[in-house]
Scaffold this motif. Sequence first.
Motif, short mmCIF file in Angstrom:
data_model
loop_
_atom_site.label_atom_id
_atom_site.label_comp_id
_atom_site.label_asym_id
_atom_site.label_seq_id
_atom_site.Cartn_x
_atom_site.Cartn_y
_atom_site.Cartn_z
N GLU A 70 0.97 -1.10 -0.05
CA GLU A 70 0.13 -0.07 0.09
C GLU A 70 0.95 1.10 -0.11
N MET A 71 0.36 2.46 -0.59
CA MET A 71 1.40 3.56 -1.06
C MET A 71 0.33 4.54 -0.07
N LYS A 72 1.08 5.35 0.80
CA LYS A 72 0.57 6.69 1.27
C LYS A 72 0.44 7.85 0.03
N LEU A 78 -4.55 5.94 1.44
CA LEU A 78 -3.70 4.72 1.18
C LEU A 78 -4.24 4.04 -0.15
N LYS A 79 -3.19 4.01 -0.82
CA LYS A 79 -3.47 3.42 -2.48
C LYS A 79 -3.16 1.89 -2.11
N THR A 80 -3.91 1.01 -2.35
CA THR A 80 -3.57 -0.53 -2.56
C THR A 80 -3.27 -0.92 -3.77
N ILE A 81 -1.87 -1.05 -4.05
CA ILE A 81 -1.22 -1.58 -5.27
C ILE A 81 -1.28 -3.02 -5.40
N LEU A 82 -0.79 -3.81 -4.34
CA LEU A 82 -0.95 -5.21 -4.53
C LEU A 82 -1.77 -5.83 -3.31
N GLY A 99 -0.78 -8.98 -16.98
CA GLY A 99 -1.89 -8.05 -16.31
C GLY A 99 -1.93 -6.80 -17.24
N PRO A 100 -3.17 -6.17 -17.23
CA PRO A 100 -3.11 -4.90 -17.74
C PRO A 100 -2.27 -3.96 -17.25
N SER A 101 -1.95 -2.89 -18.04
CA SER A 101 -1.07 -1.71 -17.51
C SER A 101 -1.54 -1.26 -16.23
N GLY A 102 -0.51 -1.30 -15.18
CA GLY A 102 -0.84 -0.72 -13.88
C GLY A 102 -1.25 -1.69 -12.96
N ALA A 103 -1.57 -3.00 -13.50
CA ALA A 103 -1.97 -4.15 -12.59
C ALA A 103 -1.03 -4.44 -11.36
N GLY A 104 0.12 -4.04 -11.42
CA GLY A 104 0.99 -4.26 -10.18
C GLY A 104 1.99 -5.35 -10.40
N LYS A 105 2.53 -5.66 -11.49
CA LYS A 105 3.40 -6.71 -12.13
C LYS A 105 4.85 -6.22 -11.56
N THR A 106 5.16 -5.13 -11.88
CA THR A 106 6.64 -4.74 -11.57
C THR A 106 6.58 -4.59 -9.86
N THR A 107 5.56 -4.20 -9.41
CA THR A 107 5.51 -4.11 -7.85
C THR A 107 5.56 -5.61 -7.18
N LEU A 108 4.98 -6.43 -7.93
CA LEU A 108 5.14 -7.82 -7.40
C LEU A 108 6.65 -8.36 -7.66
N ARG A 115 13.27 -5.20 -3.84
CA ARG A 115 13.69 -3.93 -4.43
C ARG A 115 12.71 -2.75 -3.83
N LYS A 116 11.65 -3.30 -3.37
CA LYS A 116 10.38 -2.22 -3.13
C LYS A 116 10.75 -1.99 -1.82
N THR A 117 10.80 -0.65 -1.40
CA THR A 117 10.95 -0.44 0.03
C THR A 117 9.78 0.64 0.49
N GLU A 118 9.25 1.11 -0.61
CA GLU A 118 8.20 2.35 -0.34
C GLU A 118 7.21 1.61 -0.05
N GLY A 119 6.38 2.59 1.10
CA GLY A 119 5.06 1.93 1.67
C GLY A 119 4.77 1.14 2.49
N ASP A 233 12.00 -7.68 -15.43
CA ASP A 233 10.81 -6.83 -15.87
C ASP A 233 10.66 -6.50 -17.21
N GLU A 234 9.76 -7.01 -17.93
CA GLU A 234 9.36 -6.55 -19.24
C GLU A 234 10.50 -6.80 -20.31
N PRO A 235 11.19 -8.15 -20.30
CA PRO A 235 12.28 -8.09 -21.13
C PRO A 235 12.05 -8.11 -22.52
N ILE A 266 5.40 -9.61 -18.27
CA ILE A 266 5.23 -9.46 -19.66
C ILE A 266 3.90 -9.07 -20.29
N HIS A 267 3.94 -8.29 -21.12
CA HIS A 267 2.75 -7.57 -21.87
C HIS A 267 2.29 -8.48 -23.10
N GLN A 268 1.23 -8.98 -22.82
CA GLN A 268 0.61 -9.74 -24.09
C GLN A 268 1.52 -10.40 -25.09
N1 LIG Z 1 5.29 5.30 -5.46
C1 LIG Z 1 4.17 5.13 -5.98
N2 LIG Z 1 2.88 5.78 -5.41
C2 LIG Z 1 1.78 5.76 -5.77
N3 LIG Z 1 1.32 4.83 -6.76
C3 LIG Z 1 2.23 4.03 -7.11
C4 LIG Z 1 3.61 3.86 -6.73
N4 LIG Z 1 4.22 2.85 -7.43
C5 LIG Z 1 3.54 2.61 -8.21
N5 LIG Z 1 2.18 2.93 -8.06
C6 LIG Z 1 1.04 2.57 -8.85
O1 LIG Z 1 0.95 1.29 -8.56
C7 LIG Z 1 0.16 0.58 -9.65
C8 LIG Z 1 1.14 -0.60 -10.28
O2 LIG Z 1 2.33 -0.18 -10.69
P1 LIG Z 1 3.25 -1.20 -11.55
O3 LIG Z 1 4.53 -0.36 -12.04
O4 LIG Z 1 3.58 -2.30 -10.49
O5 LIG Z 1 2.18 -1.63 -12.51
P2 LIG Z 1 2.74 -2.69 -13.86
O6 LIG Z 1 1.58 -3.66 -13.82
O7 LIG Z 1 4.17 -3.15 -13.86
O8 LIG Z 1 2.38 -1.62 -14.89
P3 LIG Z 1 3.09 -1.54 -16.60
O9 LIG Z 1 2.63 -2.51 -17.19
O10 LIG Z 1 2.31 -0.19 -17.20
O11 LIG Z 1 4.42 -1.20 -16.16
C9 LIG Z 1 0.16 1.66 -10.71
O12 LIG Z 1 -1.14 2.19 -10.72
C10 LIG Z 1 0.99 2.74 -10.23
O13 LIG Z 1 0.32 3.95 -10.62
#
Ligand SMILES: Nc1ncnc2c1ncn2[C@@H]1O[C@H](COP(=O)(O)OP(=O)(O)OP(=O)(O)O)[C@@H](O)[C@H]1O
Length: 690
Positions: A70-72, A78-82, A99-108, A115-119, A233-235, A266-268
């Motif tokens: 979750e990100m502040k 709070l925004k739930t990212i994953l 997953g679609p763009s913004g689904a949280g793939k990179t975050t996972l 590597r993720k230390t934020e939130g 990440d997205e090779p 990976i995207h589609q």
């Molecule tokens: N530091 C942050 N603060 C707020 N929101 C964030 C932050 N980092 C990521 N997000 C949000 O979290 C969601 C997931 O991001 P992420 O980069 O993991 O998605 P993704 O599936 O890898 O997207 P893409 O395929 O477009 O790269 C997105 O909506 C993004 O805007």
Amino acid sequence: MGGAQSTKKHDIIRVLTSETTLDEEDVVIARVDDLEIGKRGEDETGQRSDSATASKRNGITIALDGVGNEMKLSNTSLKTILSDVSGVIESGSMAAVMGPSGAGKTTLLDLISQRKTEGIIHGRVLFDGVVPTLSAIKKYTAYVPQTEAFFGPATVYETVLFAAMIKLPGTSREDIEQKFEMVEHVIDQMGLSKCRDTKVGNHVIRGISGGEQKRLAVASALCTSNPRAMFLDEPTSGLDSTMAAEVIKSLSRLNREDGRTLIVTIHQPSMHVFQHFTKLCLLQDGKLAYFGKAGHNPMEFFVAQGFPYEPGFNIAEYFIDTISVSDHGCTAYYQSSALSRENLAKVAEITSLNLPMNAMTINTESSANGKGKDSPYAHDSLTELRIMLRFKDAPRWRDGMFWFTRLGLYSILACLLSAFFYQQKHTPSGLLNINGIAFIAIILPTFMAQVHVEELKFERELYTRHFHDSYYRPSNFIASKIIGELPMTVITAVSFSSILHWAVGFNSEPEAFFFFCLVNFVTFTIAQLIGCTVSATLPGDVGPASVLPMFSTLNMLVGGFFIRASTIHDAWQWLYRVSFIQWAWSAVMVNEYTNGDGTPRQFYDHCGSPTGGLDELIEQISLPESSLRLLRLFFTRQTECDPISGDSVLRTFSLEDRNRWMSLLYASISIPVYLITFYFGVSRVRHEKR
Ligand SMILES: Nc1ncnc2c1ncn2[C@@H]1O[C@H](COP(=O)(O)OP(=O)(O)OP(=O)(O)O)[C@@H](O)[C@H]1O
């Protein structure tokens, strides 16, 4: 023959990873394999039964236990990212995170690799049953980011070789030979043989293709630790379908041959690419829509939910379209599905093992460098520096841009200045010009420091990446940068000084010339450090671009040339005292207006001669300067023409008490000062957020 060679190469790699084949490891592997999930892992990759053994040995089983993030936001909400991602990726799997763009793939991927230390981070990730330390992750895994940074002038071979030399321990002849062989093997394995000697390229150098860059990133990662798990990440982003297929094929080979666990966002992907994956994790808005075997299984899972699949339609596109139109129906369905329960049970099996820290396949020891248990570096500091100078910085000398931005630019500027200040006479106006050109020569490198700001801006990405992977210590990055550049600084300073010294007609004593070169060498070095400090300390583009001109202008104002030292406002006296510009300029001024023995020089150029053509006549007689002076004095009426004394010029600028060596010493104090600020920028300021 070829087979024997290939066996040998595999032997080398095994030798290089011998630290991962501990007895304890075997015990734990046996325990993890006893579990049903271990057996399923083998079943899933059933078509490659002979690699299953390798999988047990080389891969890592990764369990995700309620992972979330979750990100502040700025408004404190709070925004739930994953949210609550659970499941097991078995050792030797090749898993796609889609997953679609913004689904949280990179975050996972970032959460798995720590590597993720934020939130706020929820849940835990277990590697072979235990929560690994960061140093264990760095040791056993490799992360390949979406956009990789490379050193443009280096070839593909040099890039991989540097990774191997700096990251793998051992410096004996045998170790080095093994590293060379490993590099050849990895280049071959990643299909990079064709472009082995091509420069990687950057914004100015035309280099290898996008697909080759992606494979080079993987090759470098492979050589850094011979990782047991790789996160990519997205090779395939930005690649056409053929290139994307090539990259995934290389990864698949890597996974099959060495049994590494691969997790790839990976995207589609095309059908051709998708068939290489054995595991699939589908995300929608940070929630799982599917986690299980790849192949046809997910299709059946979605068809069962009432989403028909049209034969021939791209299966990956079908998944993404389906979860996108379902409006969270798919994530709700998954949560209540038998598959979700099965995944939770697998995770519970692993977590219930409660493996002790000293009996894990992932241990926290550093990579056999014998330099302390917790050191993430493969070598001691001195060896590391030697490797950097030899393998990292050497390609720079082949780069035309490197020569142009130093020797080229400074030589051009010296010629330009010479055209304006050519052969100045020692008359009142000529001496004023000499003071001016001396000041310009000193201030010029501060403006030229912009070159270093720009260069480090590009290098910043590379060193951030290298620091993440513990390639080298920040102090060695700085040391290699300065030492590696030293010969070029000397060449440039001598060339700039020679052109200017001869063209302007500065003090012709040899000692004065060498001193002038030395001052320029010092100011060039300081300017380089200032440029690097600005670039390393200030994030973004605007900050560095605006700070440097401001800094140079302020230093120019307190330099003592435009505003007499005694009239500089009290508020700025401190800056006058510390400004290397004024110290360096006073060193050059004292050098110009004083003889080697410390006496002031005397100038007669302004004096007329009663006998026409006397000067020309005297110049034809080869006598020492002191005798010529006497001759001039003899023929010139003293009462009508006093010489201009160097002392009087120095007095005009309140420099009469200065000593050139002391002035140079005070100017040089800026070198350690800016070294420290550069170090601070490199080691403390983060330029990317995770
Ligand atoms: N530091 C942050 N603060 C707020 N929101 C964030 C932050 N980092 C990521 N997000 C949000 O979290 C969601 C997931 O991001 P992420 O980069 O993991 O998605 P993704 O599936 O890898 O997207 P893409 O395929 O477009 O790269 C997105 O909506 C993004 O805007």
